[in-house]
Enzyme design. Structure first.
Site, PDB file in Angstrom:
ATOM      1  N   GLU A  44      -0.546  -2.864  -1.728  1.00 12.59           N
ATOM      2  CA  GLU A  44      -1.161  -1.599  -2.139  1.00 12.59           C
ATOM      3  C   GLU A  44      -2.500  -1.356  -1.440  1.00 12.59           C
ATOM      4  O   GLU A  44      -3.016  -2.226  -0.728  1.00 12.59           O
ATOM      5  CB  GLU A  44      -1.313  -1.597  -3.667  1.00 12.59           C
ATOM      6  N   GLU A  55      10.501  -3.633  -0.103  1.00 20.94           N
ATOM      7  CA  GLU A  55      11.696  -3.438   0.732  1.00 20.94           C
ATOM      8  C   GLU A  55      11.293  -3.058   2.158  1.00 20.94           C
ATOM      9  O   GLU A  55      11.834  -3.560   3.144  1.00 20.94           O
ATOM     10  CB  GLU A  55      12.576  -2.316   0.162  1.00 20.94           C
ATOM     11  N   CYS A  88      12.715   2.684  -4.887  1.00 19.02           N
ATOM     12  CA  CYS A  88      12.216   4.068  -4.909  1.00 19.02           C
ATOM     13  C   CYS A  88      12.956   4.913  -3.863  1.00 19.02           C
ATOM     14  O   CYS A  88      13.643   4.395  -2.977  1.00 19.02           O
ATOM     15  CB  CYS A  88      10.706   4.097  -4.662  1.00 19.02           C
ATOM     16  N   CYS A  91      12.183   4.151  -0.160  1.00 12.99           N
ATOM     17  CA  CYS A  91      12.842   2.935   0.329  1.00 12.99           C
ATOM     18  C   CYS A  91      14.333   3.153   0.527  1.00 12.99           C
ATOM     19  O   CYS A  91      14.930   2.624   1.464  1.00 12.99           O
ATOM     20  CB  CYS A  91      12.591   1.766  -0.618  1.00 12.99           C
TER      21      CYS A  91
HETATM   22  N1  THU Z   1       7.581  -0.854  -5.622  1.00 13.17           N
HETATM   23  C1  THU Z   1       8.230  -1.636  -4.703  1.00 13.17           C
HETATM   24  O1  THU Z   1       7.605  -2.373  -3.930  1.00 13.17           O
HETATM   25  N2  THU Z   1       9.583  -1.580  -4.679  1.00 13.17           N
HETATM   26  C2  THU Z   1      10.362  -0.913  -5.575  1.00 13.17           C
HETATM   27  O2  THU Z   1      11.585  -0.983  -5.503  1.00 13.17           O
HETATM   28  C3  THU Z   1       9.715  -0.119  -6.639  1.00 13.17           C
HETATM   29  C4  THU Z   1       8.253   0.074  -6.506  1.00 13.17           C
HETATM   30  C5  THU Z   1       6.120  -0.963  -5.698  1.00 13.17           C
HETATM   31  C6  THU Z   1       5.301   0.192  -5.211  1.00 13.17           C
HETATM   32  C7  THU Z   1       4.002  -0.018  -5.950  1.00 13.17           C
HETATM   33  O3  THU Z   1       3.217  -0.983  -5.248  1.00 13.17           O
HETATM   34  C8  THU Z   1       4.430  -0.644  -7.265  1.00 13.17           C
HETATM   35  O4  THU Z   1       5.735  -1.155  -7.042  1.00 13.17           O
HETATM   36  C9  THU Z   1       4.441   0.326  -8.426  1.00 13.17           C
HETATM   37  O5  THU Z   1       5.138   1.473  -8.117  1.00 13.17           O
END
Ligand code: THU
Length: 134
Positions: A44, A55, A88, A91
């Protein structure tokens, strides 16, 4: 390489996530045809929109090492969710382009609930480069 070992690698990556804002860690592991395993975690940023999901971290790392879609046999995604993690939309679009139809995508959680899907299940009717050719 069995799936349990691959899932463990994804959990290790998950524990390396950099998530000072959401505190929600996600890990991803990719089993390549040559037996290599590549992992990624969500990273982040204070400018939230620049954050990168697990992913995409894993897939971009694999491509950076020269691998391409046909090299990716299995993809594991894990998060500390009640049900299996759900990638998401961004991704799903990237997965759709960077893995092949046969890549086995295992969605799981820390309770070892599992769902196995392919890219078309994650993103039916997705936009691809062929849509730009009339
Ligand atoms: N996030 C992922 O890394 N992969 C997913 O499949 C869902 C969401 C992350 C993005 C963000 O850093 C945190 O999870 C909260 O949304």
């Amino acid at each position: 390489m069995n799936n349990e070992k691959l899932i463990k690698k994804a959990i290790t990556a998950m524990n390396n996530a950099y998530t000072p804002y959401s505190r929600f860690n996600v890990g991803c592991s990719l089993l390549m045809k040559d037996g290599n395993i590549i992992t990624g975690a969500n990273i982040e940023n204070a400018s939230y929109g620049l954050s990168n999901c697990a992913e995409r971290s894993a897939l971009f790392a694999a491509y950076s090492q020269g691998y391409r879609k046909d090299d990716i046999e299995v993809m594991v995604v894990v998060g500390d969710t009640k049900e299996v993690i759900s990638p998401c939309g961004a991704c799903r679009q990237v997965i759709n382009e960077l893995v092949n139809d046969k890549t086995k995508i295992i969605l799981t959680n820390l309770e070892n609930k599992q769902m196995v899907v392919d890219k078309k299940t994650l993103l039916p009717f997705g936009f691809t480069n062929s849509d730009m050719q009339k």
